[in-house]
Write a protein that holds these residues in place. Structure first.
Motif, PDB file in Angstrom:
ATOM      1  N   THR A  88      14.420  55.832  11.022  1.00 52.37           N
ATOM      2  CA  THR A  88      14.696  55.178  12.313  1.00 52.37           C
ATOM      3  C   THR A  88      14.257  56.062  13.474  1.00 52.37           C
ATOM      4  O   THR A  88      14.743  55.883  14.602  1.00 52.37           O
ATOM      5  CB  THR A  88      16.199  54.879  12.438  1.00 52.37           C
ATOM      6  N   ARG A  90      10.790  58.562  15.245  1.00 50.38           N
ATOM      7  CA  ARG A  90       9.361  58.865  15.240  1.00 50.38           C
ATOM      8  C   ARG A  90       9.177  60.321  15.653  1.00 50.38           C
ATOM      9  O   ARG A  90       9.991  60.890  16.380  1.00 50.38           O
ATOM     10  CB  ARG A  90       8.593  57.940  16.193  1.00 50.38           C
ATOM     11  N   ARG A 125       5.139  45.835  16.133  1.00 48.71           N
ATOM     12  CA  ARG A 125       3.947  45.816  15.276  1.00 48.71           C
ATOM     13  C   ARG A 125       2.749  45.156  15.971  1.00 48.71           C
ATOM     14  O   ARG A 125       2.005  44.363  15.387  1.00 48.71           O
ATOM     15  CB  ARG A 125       4.242  45.110  13.945  1.00 48.71           C
ATOM     16  N   LEU A 161      -0.429  50.071  10.871  1.00 48.67           N
ATOM     17  CA  LEU A 161       0.193  49.076  10.005  1.00 48.67           C
ATOM     18  C   LEU A 161      -0.305  49.216   8.565  1.00 48.67           C
ATOM     19  O   LEU A 161      -1.519  49.252   8.323  1.00 48.67           O
ATOM     20  CB  LEU A 161      -0.100  47.667  10.527  1.00 48.67           C
ATOM     21  N   ARG A 162       0.664  49.290   7.639  1.00 46.14           N
ATOM     22  CA  ARG A 162       0.343  49.293   6.218  1.00 46.14           C
ATOM     23  C   ARG A 162       1.159  48.204   5.558  1.00 46.14           C
ATOM     24  O   ARG A 162       2.395  48.265   5.544  1.00 46.14           O
ATOM     25  CB  ARG A 162       0.671  50.650   5.584  1.00 46.14           C
ATOM     26  N   ASP A 163       0.479  47.189   5.019  1.00 45.79           N
ATOM     27  CA  ASP A 163       1.137  46.041   4.404  1.00 45.79           C
ATOM     28  C   ASP A 163       2.132  45.388   5.363  1.00 45.79           C
ATOM     29  O   ASP A 163       3.231  44.972   4.988  1.00 45.79           O
ATOM     30  CB  ASP A 163       1.864  46.454   3.119  1.00 45.79           C
ATOM     31  N   GLY A 164       1.715  45.313   6.639  1.00 43.92           N
ATOM     32  CA  GLY A 164       2.551  44.660   7.635  1.00 43.92           C
ATOM     33  C   GLY A 164       3.680  45.516   8.176  1.00 43.92           C
ATOM     34  O   GLY A 164       4.399  45.083   9.086  1.00 43.92           O
ATOM     35  N   MET A 165       3.845  46.713   7.662  1.00 42.65           N
ATOM     36  CA  MET A 165       4.900  47.613   8.115  1.00 42.65           C
ATOM     37  C   MET A 165       4.280  48.736   8.950  1.00 42.65           C
ATOM     38  O   MET A 165       3.241  49.293   8.581  1.00 42.65           O
ATOM     39  CB  MET A 165       5.668  48.209   6.941  1.00 42.65           C
ATOM     40  N   ALA A 166       4.937  49.070  10.074  1.00 48.13           N
ATOM     41  CA  ALA A 166       4.442  50.122  10.942  1.00 48.13           C
ATOM     42  C   ALA A 166       4.848  51.481  10.389  1.00 48.13           C
ATOM     43  O   ALA A 166       6.037  51.732  10.172  1.00 48.13           O
ATOM     44  CB  ALA A 166       4.979  49.944  12.352  1.00 48.13           C
ATOM     45  N   VAL A 167       3.868  52.325  10.138  1.00 44.92           N
ATOM     46  CA  VAL A 167       4.143  53.679   9.634  1.00 44.92           C
ATOM     47  C   VAL A 167       3.862  54.727  10.702  1.00 44.92           C
ATOM     48  O   VAL A 167       4.003  55.924  10.448  1.00 44.92           O
ATOM     49  CB  VAL A 167       3.296  53.959   8.378  1.00 44.92           C
ATOM     50  N   GLU A 200      -2.604  56.231   3.552  1.00 44.78           N
ATOM     51  CA  GLU A 200      -2.487  55.589   2.243  1.00 44.78           C
ATOM     52  C   GLU A 200      -3.207  56.401   1.172  1.00 44.78           C
ATOM     53  O   GLU A 200      -2.707  56.565   0.055  1.00 44.78           O
ATOM     54  CB  GLU A 200      -3.065  54.173   2.315  1.00 44.78           C
TER      55      GLU A 200
END
Length: 563
Positions: A88, A90, A125, A161-167, A200
């Motif tokens: 939670t 950054r 996102r 974005l990786r697979d729709g998730m913000a990393v 990734e």
């Protein structure tokens, strides 16, 4: 031939371009050249980043640094920042440019909230483009103490974005109000995609490396286990090779400087195996809680001391000098438990403060279990061997008894074959150099049977206590002399010359008793000092009883014949 005159085409006159057309053309060419240069720079930057990813796929920092530098330069920004998401929060992963940051790279974390452009881009996102950060303070109150405080006016943030998730997120900033162009926004999103590819790629490599490490560790552990089990199988009655193999494997696989194995017997701890260069403690110490190994046995659980020097005064004061002499710091001990009862411990040590991992702790417990299996296996084999030896002895004794009884039944009127069989069996089963049987008649001792290479005494001697056989008859009980040479002056002075001539040391004599009265004796001797066992003493009594049975049987037959 007459030629026809050719018709000439009219020549068009080319008019010179006007000044406005020339200027427009030059601008168009310059714009196209600028676009080509920008695309070339972008292509070069993309290729450089991809080369960095290819050269060091696991080195994310180098990729992030390159992305931040190219993004700041190609998008004409004052600086560029790469953010990573950690749960939670950054944190700043990379930075390039002259604008200061509010935290150091990789250390300080910020709450993941929509009060600032990076947080909003990550949570929503989607790309966030703030033309004037100072004018948008109501929408981004969190930027007052960071971006605005450093003079930032325009900022652009696109999520990773990786697979729709913000990393994470990629952010560029300017100190003047000058919004970024659509091409720059598109370029920043391209850099963001490259950052995601790098993340990734690194994740997959780390997972592969972790998997390879786990497989390697598992293979090493399995190999060590197989090796120890092989040693157990090849040495079912010898525990030392197994303990040596366990100590060596524990030190190597748990990355320790040494390993020691202890056995607990009668509340005393004995060191039975060790591996490594460190100084080892005393061979035998009383069991207590003043050492990690002793505490592991007393508490019946693994003891993990992260820094022995820090706990030496409060927890282990009795081994303070020993610890200071060696300098070992991190220590791990696991008990050897058999049915919940401690029978020993295994100890590993490191000179530096570097706690063992959970896997290493579990592995040491496995080695402790293997040591217990080996110890128990040897104990069972030894017990089985002892039982088999007892059964063999019992069978040999029974066979000898049966043979003597058989001779008695076959020779009811002749005692000599029986006595000869008894002395032969007694010498063999009692492991003596010779055996003699004496008869007592009218207070005179007669030798009536003998077996073995030793020199024998006179045929007849008066009964007295100056020999083990004579004393056994007088005292009506077995006489066991452990070392005749040591007792010859005080107990048997009259046979001193005879003993010195033969050199026999250990003697055992049992009386032949009929209705409590002595009628003779049986004597066995050894040249070395090696006392006879309780079983051998009992066996000699049995042979004495058989001799009495044989003598009595012949006497009764003779009396019956006379009658």
């Amino acid at each position: 031939m007459n030629r026809k005159p050719s018709k000439k085409r009219p020549v068009k006159q080319r008019t010179a371009p006007s000044g406005d057309s020339t200027s427009t053309l030059k601008k168009t060419i310059a714009a196209q050249a600028q676009e080509i240069r920008e695309r070339a720079e972008q292509q070069a930057a993309t290729s450089a980043i991809l080369r960095t990813i290819a050269r060091a796929p696991a080195d994310l920092q180098a990729v992030f640094d390159g992305i931040a530098e190219h993004a700041a330069k190609l998008c004409d920004a004052a600086d560029a920042l790469v953010w990573r998401v950690n749960g939670t929060a950054r944190y700043l992963a990379a930075h390039f440019g002259s604008v200061p940051t509010s935290g150091d790279i990789g250390t300080e974390e910020y709450e993941l909230a929509r009060t600032g452009p990076p947080g909003r881009a990550i949570l929503d996102r989607e790309t966030v483009h703030v033309h004037d950060l100072r004018a948008s303070s109501a929408d981004f109150p969190g930027a007052k103490t960071r971006g605005v405080a450093f003079g930032i006016r325009t900022t652009l943030v696109t999520p990773l974005l990786r697979d729709g998730m913000a990393v994470g997120a990629l952010q560029i900033r300017r100190k003047e109000v000058r919004p970024f162009t659509d091409a720059q926004i598109k370029l920043l999103e391209t850099f963001a995609d490259q950052a995601v590819i790098a993340i990734e790629n690194a994740r997959l490599i780390h997972e592969q490396q972790a998997s390879n490490r786990e497989l390697t560790e598992a293979l090493q552990q399995q190999t060590a286990t197989s090796e120890i089990l092989r040693v157990i199988a090849s040495s079912p009655t010898d525990i030392q090779p197994v303990l040596d193999a366990v100590a060596e494997s524990a030190a190597r696989l748990c990355e320790s400087y040494d390993a020691q194995i202890f056995r607990l017997e009668n509340e005393v701890v004995h060191r039975v195996a060790s591996y490594g260069p460190l100084l080892i403690a005393m061979e035998h110490t009383p069991l207590n809680r003043q050492s990690p190994a002793g505490r592991a046995m007393v508490d019946r659980q693994a003891i993990h001391v992260h820094d022995l020097a820090a706990e030496i005064d409060s927890e282990y004061p009795e081994i303070r000098g020993y610890q200071q002499q060696i300098g070992h710091r991190t220590t791990l001990a696991a008990p050897l438990l058999r049915e919940g009862v401690p029978i020993g411990a295994i100890l590993i040590r490191r000179l530096e403060v570097r706690p063992f991992t959970e896997k290493q702790i579990a592995l040491l417990k496995t080695f402790a279990d293997q040591a217990v299996i080996a110890i128990e296996n040897v104990r069972l084999f030894q017990e089985l061997g002892q039982r088999n030896a007892e059964l063999r002895e019992a069978l040999e004794h029974q066979t000898a008894t049966s043979e003597v009884l058989g001779i008695i039944s076959r020779s009811p009127t002749d005692v000599q074959p029986v006595l000869d069989a008894i002395v032969e069996s007694a010498a063999r089963l009692c492991e003596s150099y010779d055996v003699q049987i004496f008869r007592l008649e009218n207070e005179v001792v007669h030798r009536v049977a003998s077996y073995g290479p030793l020199l024998i005494a006179m045929e007849r001697t008066p009964l007295n206590r100056q020999s083990p056989a004579g004393r056994a008859m007088i005292d009506r009980r077995p006489v066991h002399v452990h070392d005749l040479a040591a007792e010859i002056n005080s107990e048997y002075p009259e046979i001193k010359g005879y003993q010195e001539q033969i050199g026999h040391r250990t003697n055992l004599a049992a009386p032949l008793l009929r209705e409590g009265a002595p009628i003779g004796a049986i004597l066995i001797r050894r040249l070395e000092v090696r006392p006879f066992t309780e079983k051998q003493i009992a066996l000699l009594k049995t042979f004495a009883d058989q001799a009495v049975i044989a003598i009595e049987n012949v006497r009764l037959f003779q009396e019956l014949g006379q009658r």
